[in-house]
Design an enzyme around this catalytic site. Structure first.
Site, PDB file in Angstrom:
ATOM      1  N   LYS A   1       0.844  -1.198   0.000  1.00 18.04           N
ATOM      2  CA  LYS A   1       0.000   0.000   0.000  1.00 18.04           C
ATOM      3  C   LYS A   1       0.879   1.247   0.000  1.00 18.04           C
ATOM      4  CE  LYS A   1      -0.296  -0.066   5.058  1.00 18.04           C
ATOM      5  NZ  LYS A   1      -1.188  -0.098   6.237  1.00 18.04           N
TER       6      LYS A   1
ATOM      7  N   TYR B   1      14.260  31.781   7.994  1.00 21.62           N
ATOM      8  CA  TYR B   1      13.094  32.531   8.438  1.00 21.62           C
ATOM      9  C   TYR B   1      12.974  32.544   9.962  1.00 21.62           C
ATOM     10  CZ  TYR B   1      11.453  32.360   3.592  1.00 21.62           C
ATOM     11  OH  TYR B   1      11.344  32.500   2.235  1.00 21.62           O
TER      12      TYR B   1
END
Length: 365
Positions: free
Chosen positions: A32, A251
């Protein structure tokens, strides 16, 4: 520039190891989420050749894609009544609503569709509750549904000392008896995931569902079963910059150089799977030496502290985030506060996969 290198030889090796450990039980390879982000299109044929008896996925879309790659049975267990069912796919039946639709709905798949009824043995996520078993099994038998399997999911098999797994196993045995009493005879009973396969061989039943171990990662802390990690995530150094003591980076200016030194910029960010919340919690490895990540993780890049850069890191050098030549996915996960399952599923965005490895090496090992 950002690369997930997938070692198909490791995938083949791990499949063979788990196949041996499964003993007489069938080995279902769980692929999956695009084979745990390793690329199902390339991985499934390798597992198929290395001994997979069946494949497991979550969704019907995944099932259709995997079904095109193999002649082995493919089971899907996340679907809703009314969805078109791909040809040749086996279905998990997780609720009474699903069972009623399979019996009564004009648009339901043919009666001969192989079904695996899921029972809830204590994980309380999906699966028929104990109070529903007798009715569900009786209705399935009376309707002549092709119930080939009975399964459940274990909640804490990654902690072999936890007695809850034993309690779930007892509940599963009760479900097996109830199904038989109702006239069902599923020949594929499956409960064990990778950690149970490695620690509880008594829970193998007819089939085991291997997931994480196929990709070379141990699901139990401290375990070592000779598995080989298949994924390495890396990027080239984009820039090396000199900083003076006290100069901040990125930042928010959340980190400043503790002394004169150097930083390196790595072109990978949260758009690529390097989570912003991982700030300051991981390292990258360049030429065998680890360097700490510092400052805010940006959308496209993050920064590492090189100190004096005494080893001469330079633009173009390979910076390993995890995998061969760096920390393992398990070690990385411990640093950022998650699990190795999530770490190998992280690479995305502009990450490109590159495949290699000798899939025939050690075939008779």
């Amino acid at each position: 520039m950002l690369t997930a290198r997938i070692d198909l030889g490791a995938i083949a090796h791990n499949t063979r190891v788990l196949k041996r450990l499964a003993g007489d039980a069938r080995l279902m390879c769980v692929v999956k989420a695009d084979a745990y982000n390793h690329g199902a299109e390339r991985v499934v044929p390798v597992m198929d050749a290395a001994g997979a008896d069946a494949f497991g996925v979550a969704t019907l879309e995944e099932a259709a894609a995997v079904r095109a790659l193999t002649d082995a049975p493919v089971l899907a267990w996340l679907w809703v009544p009314g969805q078109p069912i791909p040809d040749g796919v086996e279905l998990g039946v997780p609720t009474m609503e699903h069972l009623r639709w399979l019996i009564d709905a004009p648009s339901a798949p043919p009666a001969g569709t192989p079904l695996h009824i899921k029972v809830d043995t204590g994980m309380h996520r999906s699966g028929l509750g104990r109070h529903e078993w007798d009715e569900a099994f009786a209705r399935a038998a009376q309707a002549g549904l092709n119930v080939v399997g009975l399964f459940s999911h274990l909640a804490v098999a990654d902690d072999p000392a936890d007695p809850y797994t034993g309690a779930q196993a007892e509940s599963f045995q009760e479900a097996v008896r109830a199904a038989a009493a109702a006239g069902l005879s599923p020949t594929v009973r499956h409960l064990a995931n990778t950690p149970a396969l490695l620690s509880r061989p008594d829970l193998a039943f007819d089939q085991v569902r291997a997931g994480l171990g196929l990709y070379g990662l141990e699901p139990i802390a401290g375990g070592d079963h000779g598995l080989r990690p298949a994924m390495t995530w890396s990027a080239p150094v984009l820039a090396v910059k000199r900083l003076a003591a006290g100069e901040p980076v990125s930042y928010g200016l959340t980190w400043s150089a503790p002394r004169d030194g150097y930083t390196a910029v790595i072109p990978a960010g949260y758009a690529d799977g390097v989570a912003r919340s991982w700030q300051g919690a991981f390292t990258v490895t360049v030429a065998g030496k680890q360097y700490p990540q510092v400052g805010r993780v940006c959308m496209d890049q993050f920064i590492v502290w090189l100190g004096d850069n005494e080893d001469g890191v330079r633009v173009g050098d390979d910076a390993v985030i995890f995998g061969a030549g760096g920390v393992s996915a398990t070690e990385f996960a411990a640093g950022v506060g998650t699990i190795n399952y999530e770490v190998v599923c992280a690479p995305k965005g502009r990450t490109r996969r590159v495949y290699g490895g000798d899939i025939l090496a050690g075939e008779k090992e």
